[in-house]
Design a protein around this motif. Structure first.
Motif, short mmCIF file in Angstrom:
data_model
loop_
_atom_site.label_atom_id
_atom_site.label_comp_id
_atom_site.label_asym_id
_atom_site.label_seq_id
_atom_site.Cartn_x
_atom_site.Cartn_y
_atom_site.Cartn_z
N GLY A 142 12.79 18.37 15.12
CA GLY A 142 13.60 19.54 14.78
C GLY A 142 13.65 20.54 15.92
O GLY A 142 14.69 21.16 16.18
N GLN A 143 12.52 20.72 16.62
CA GLN A 143 12.49 21.65 17.74
C GLN A 143 13.34 21.14 18.90
O GLN A 143 14.05 21.91 19.56
N ARG A 144 13.30 19.83 19.14
CA ARG A 144 14.15 19.26 20.19
C ARG A 144 15.63 19.46 19.87
O ARG A 144 16.44 19.74 20.76
N GLN A 145 15.97 19.31 18.59
CA GLN A 145 17.36 19.51 18.21
C GLN A 145 17.78 20.95 18.42
O GLN A 145 18.91 21.23 18.82
N ARG A 155 26.17 28.34 26.91
CA ARG A 155 27.49 28.19 27.54
C ARG A 155 28.49 29.21 27.03
O ARG A 155 29.51 29.45 27.67
N ASP A 156 28.23 29.78 25.84
CA ASP A 156 29.15 30.74 25.21
C ASP A 156 30.57 30.18 25.16
O ASP A 156 31.52 30.81 25.64
N PRO A 157 30.75 28.98 24.58
CA PRO A 157 32.06 28.32 24.62
C PRO A 157 33.02 28.87 23.56
O PRO A 157 32.62 29.60 22.66
N GLN A 158 34.28 28.45 23.67
CA GLN A 158 35.25 28.80 22.62
C GLN A 158 34.99 28.00 21.35
O GLN A 158 35.20 28.50 20.24
N VAL A 159 34.54 26.74 21.52
CA VAL A 159 34.37 25.85 20.38
C VAL A 159 33.07 25.07 20.54
O VAL A 159 32.78 24.54 21.63
N PHE A 160 32.29 24.99 19.46
CA PHE A 160 31.10 24.14 19.42
C PHE A 160 31.45 22.83 18.71
O PHE A 160 32.05 22.85 17.64
N LEU A 161 31.02 21.72 19.30
CA LEU A 161 31.26 20.40 18.72
C LEU A 161 29.91 19.74 18.44
O LEU A 161 29.07 19.62 19.34
N PHE A 162 29.71 19.29 17.20
CA PHE A 162 28.45 18.65 16.80
C PHE A 162 28.75 17.23 16.33
O PHE A 162 29.51 17.04 15.37
N ASP A 163 28.12 16.24 16.98
CA ASP A 163 28.33 14.84 16.62
C ASP A 163 27.08 14.29 15.94
O ASP A 163 26.13 13.86 16.60
N GLU A 164 27.05 14.34 14.60
CA GLU A 164 25.94 13.86 13.77
C GLU A 164 24.59 14.29 14.33
O GLU A 164 23.70 13.46 14.58
N PRO A 165 24.38 15.60 14.53
CA PRO A 165 23.17 16.06 15.23
C PRO A 165 21.88 15.91 14.43
O PRO A 165 20.80 15.98 14.99
N LEU A 166 21.97 15.72 13.12
CA LEU A 166 20.76 15.69 12.29
C LEU A 166 20.36 14.28 11.86
O LEU A 166 19.38 14.11 11.14
N SER A 167 21.09 13.27 12.29
CA SER A 167 20.88 11.93 11.77
C SER A 167 19.53 11.33 12.19
O SER A 167 19.03 10.41 11.55
#
Length: 368
Positions: A142-145, A155-167
């Motif tokens: 969990g800490q690594r995630q 990065r302070d981006p316009q959009v955050f994209l998450f690809d199955e980050p908790l699997s």
């Protein structure tokens, strides 16, 4: 932050042996500024491909992708002002957490003071201050995630994209991280696009959910709307745990007949079902809308179905009782005080205020 728009996006892959495979078939949708939208569906439905096209990691076959006020079709990923968190944490094992968080900003040649400020801010938001000088091997999953999320935040981006980050996390950590991601969204007021195959994750995280199957968007709606008013049998069966029950019925006049029983059609549904006289229909009902007759206070006894119990699962706060109607297994989610054991003769009550009907050919819901 920014809105994201898909305009008639299509993605095809060419296989030398199997020919052309369509991964995404003509998607049109808008993700609003600061919205948390979740893509959900089974493996191979096109959800991750859609995310990768937003990121620029896959090039769409046709159509336009717009981020903010820019068409980004021809922009490289680094120029799209997005940040992506992958399923694999992909942390540099020889670097401390501080160095992992600052690595991307150093590559962008940002000033040292700016990098320190961003790293400190991300560590504070994610509760990483006490472990900022540890290496990834010294952290839990969990800490690594959280560190992986932190690399996106700096990065302070316009959009955050998450690809199955908790699997890759265990069940307890997934619940904890879902709460943390929801709080993070509110705190950052960020535009987040999140991909998962887990419908529980989708329902608990998304402000709106995009349900996909075979490259086609089946429905886009809020979690409440998806659950209460699924547009078709796929959405009805995919969203909800346990999923919606489907029962084969035959309409004969004002009666719905099924193997082992029959129900009189309520007046409120008669008009919508009138064109299905002497035809087969699919009745859909969620497990919690089937109750045990022996529970005190059970009302609306007009829609009773008597059968034998197959299996009972005792879950503490509720029981799941399984029985058969024809060739389909039906699940009832009942009060834990409801009696039942395999082989027992039992009568169940169907709440007809909550049922759905689906056309067996199109699998679309029949509005009534």
């Amino acid at each position: 932050m920014a809105r994201v728009e898909f305009r008639n996006i299509r993605k095809e892959f060419v296989d030398d042996n199997k020919g052309t495979f369509t991964a995404v078939a003509g998607s049109d949708f808008v993700i609003n500024d600061k919205e948390f939208v979740v893509f959900v569906g089974p493996s191979g439905c096109g959800k991750t491909t859609s995310l990768r096209m937003i990121a620029g990691l896959e090039r769409q076959t046709s159509g336009d992708i717009i981020i903010g006020d820019r068409v980004v079709n021809n922009l490289h990923p680094k120029d799209r002002d997005i940040a992506m968190v992958f399923q694999d944490y992909a942390l540099y094992p020889h670097m401390t957490i501080r160095e992992n968080l600052s690595f991307g900003l150093k590559n962008l040649k940002k000033p040292k003071a700016y990098i320190e400020q961003k790293v400190s801010q991300a560590a504070s938001i994610l509760g990483l201050e006490s472990m900022i000088d540890r290496k990834p091997r010294e952290l839990s999953g969990g800490q690594r995630q959280r560190v992986a999320v932190g690399r996106a935040i700096v990065r302070d981006p316009q959009v955050f994209l998450f690809d199955e980050p908790l699997s890759n996390l265990d069940a307890k950590l997934r619940v904890q991280m879902r709460v943390e991601l929801s709080e993070l969204h509110k705190r950052l007021e960020a535009t987040i696009v999140y991909v998962t195959h887990d419908q529980v994750e989708a329902m608990t995280l998304g402000e709106r959910i995009v349900v996909m199957n075979n490259g086609i968007i089946q429905q886009i709606a809020s979690p409440t709307e998806l659950y209460a008013n699924p547009q078709n049998m796929f959405v009805a069966g995919f969203i909800g745990s346990p999923p919606m029950n489907f029962i084969d019925v035959q309409k004969e006049g004002n009666v719905l007949r099924m193997e082992g029983g029959a129900f009189t059609i309520p007046d409120s549904m008669a008009g919508a079902l009138s064109k299905y006289d002497n035809r087969h229909l699919i009745l859909g009902i969620r497990p919690e809308h089937i109750t045990g007759e022996d529970l005190p206070g059970t009302t609306n006894l007009d829609y009773k179905y008597s059968t034998k119990v197959q299996v009972v699962e005792h879950l503490g706060s509720e029981n799941l009782v399984y029985f058969r109607v024809g060739n389909r297994t039906v699940t009832a989610k009942v009060h834990p005080e409801t009696t039942g054991y395999p082989g027992m003769d039992k009568t169940f009550i169907f709440n007809f205020d909550k049922v759905h009907f689906f056309d067996p050919e199109t699998e679309q819901r029949i509005d009534w």
